[in-house]
Design an enzyme around this catalytic site. Structure first.
Site, short mmCIF file in Angstrom:
data_model
loop_
_atom_site.label_atom_id
_atom_site.label_comp_id
_atom_site.label_asym_id
_atom_site.label_seq_id
_atom_site.Cartn_x
_atom_site.Cartn_y
_atom_site.Cartn_z
N LYS A 75 -25.38 55.13 38.56
CA LYS A 75 -26.20 54.21 39.18
C LYS A 75 -26.55 52.96 38.20
O LYS A 75 -25.48 52.15 38.13
CB LYS A 75 -27.64 54.70 39.53
CG LYS A 75 -27.52 55.87 40.79
CD LYS A 75 -28.69 56.19 41.51
CE LYS A 75 -28.60 57.40 42.42
NZ LYS A 75 -27.76 56.98 43.65
N PHE A 128 -30.31 67.53 44.93
CA PHE A 128 -29.55 66.43 45.34
C PHE A 128 -28.42 66.02 44.27
O PHE A 128 -28.87 65.35 43.23
CB PHE A 128 -30.00 65.32 46.04
CG PHE A 128 -29.16 64.36 46.59
CD1 PHE A 128 -28.86 64.58 48.04
CD2 PHE A 128 -28.83 63.19 46.05
CE1 PHE A 128 -27.73 63.63 48.57
CE2 PHE A 128 -27.82 62.56 46.40
CZ PHE A 128 -27.34 62.62 47.85
N ASP A 136 -28.52 66.38 35.22
CA ASP A 136 -28.14 65.16 36.22
C ASP A 136 -29.26 64.09 36.11
O ASP A 136 -30.32 64.30 36.64
CB ASP A 136 -28.22 65.75 37.70
CG ASP A 136 -27.54 64.64 38.60
OD1 ASP A 136 -27.58 63.46 38.26
OD2 ASP A 136 -27.38 65.01 39.65
#
Length: 374
Positions: A197, A80, A168
């Protein structure tokens, strides 16, 4: 919040054509903390992924001399990386891609954790592969931990075949896994790292791509940019966020409290072996996977019941509940959260026996060809 308030009273946004006094400090702090030459700031994690993809392709054409428009990015099944068009073009999730085609070309898939399959793809298509983009711990897939030695093997293969190793770390980075980066668990250094984030401290969107000059300077002025990326307000917040993570030793705290949380969860697994299939995680990045055949309801229903008991958690793939509490959580709060899950399984689940809807017809994944539901 103090950094946000103080900076908001001075300067919030200036054109990227001009210097401001906050972004250079942010850039120096981030690059020195992680040991890279340069950083390219963006806003959201998905933008960070897009930036990394563009950098990898450009590096492939400029440095590796891949034929123009033939660069390939390898990614993992179950990955994802966001919901932009480029990100869903790498996805195996039919829900994410349905109705948004045609998808972007130039992608190959490999099973996460399968180093043999990765080397096979590198051997077959290595001359055209610019980068291997992957999560060191797969988050949306259900906190999937790779086999021991996988990250080192990936580093070795990427070096051998002259392919960029792109981590990532949007979810797994910045102390979430008990290390500053999840890649640190095997002491490997990716060619590119994507952060997001936690970089914004829960206050404002901030993301960034780290790389050395050999990669970063393949992008020339005017070829990539962002109106808000690296703005003074976001830079001030990111500096404060990085300072808190370092000064309050949140990586060490995450590692310690993660072990504590998993001990609570293992006890729950022992009490409810028919329901709980697996407990897994690193640091405060954890998941409980339930046995689909024994569970009378979905993971979503369990999360709703946990919410009624004051605990927020997020389900994925019908059978997995992810537990990623704040790094500032206390031991008592961890115990309280674990008790909520225990009470849901002991007290609520027997009353929740409702017929589950029949599985949707299996449809093949557009990338790996496996049968997937939905």
């Amino acid at each position: 919040m103090k950094a946000l308030q103080e900076q908001a009273e001075k300067l919030t946004l200036s054109s990227r054509a001009f210097y401001n006094d906050k972004f250079p400090v942010f850039a120096e702090r981030l690059t020195s903390m992680f040991g890279y030459d340069m950083v390219l700031p963006m806003n959201t994690g998905a933008e960070g992924v897009e930036t990394a993809l563009k950098l990898a392709r450009k590096w492939g054409y400029v440095k590796k001399k891949i034929s123009i428009d033939e660069a390939i990015i390898v990614s993992c099944c179950g990955c994802f990386h966001g919901r932009t068009l480029a990100a869903i073009s790498m996805s195996c999730d039919n829900e994410a891609i349905r109705g948004f085609g045609p998808l972007l070309p130039g992608h190959l898939k490999v099973d996460f954790g399968d180093i043999t399959a990765l080397e096979k793809i590198f051997k077959e298509s290595g001359d055209q592969i610019a980068g291997f983009l992957f999560e060191p711990i797969q988050g949306e897939a259900g906190v999937i931990i790779p086999p021991d030695g996988y990250l080192k093997a990936v580093r070795d293969l990427c070096s051998k075949y002259n392919i960029l190793m792109i981590a990532d770390e949007i979810q797994s980075g910045l102390a979430r896994s008990g290390r500053m980066l999840a890649s640190d668990w095997e002491e490997v250094r990716p060619d590119m790292v994507i952060l997001g984030k936690a970089l914004g401290g829960g206050v404002i969107p901030v993301s960034a791509v780290l790389a050395d000059k050999e990669v970063m300077l393949c992008i020339q002025p005017g070829e990539h940019g962002s109106t808000f990326g690296g703005n003074p307000l976001a830079s001030a917040v990111a500096i404060a966020s990085l300072d808190v993570i370092r000064d309050e030793k949140l990586a060490e705290r995450s590692a310690h409290l993660g072990e504590e949380l998993r001990q609570h969860l293992f006890k729950i697994q022992q009490q409810f072996p028919n329901y709980v299939k697996e407990v897994r995680g690193r640091g405060l990045f954890n998941a409980v996977e339930f046995d689909k055949t024994a569970l009378p309801v979905s993971a979503y229903d369990i999360c709703l019941k946990m919410k009624e008991r004051g605990i927020l958690a997020k389900p994925t793939h019908d059978t997995i509940v992810r537990l990623t509490p704040p790094l500032s959580i206390s031991s008592n709060e961890l115990q309280e959260g674990s008790k909520a899950l225990h009470d849901v399984l002991e007290l609520d689940l027997p009353k929740m026996r409702k017929p589950k809807p029949a599985d949707a017809p299996a449809t093949p994944c557009h990338r790996c060809g496996r049968n997937l539901y939905g």
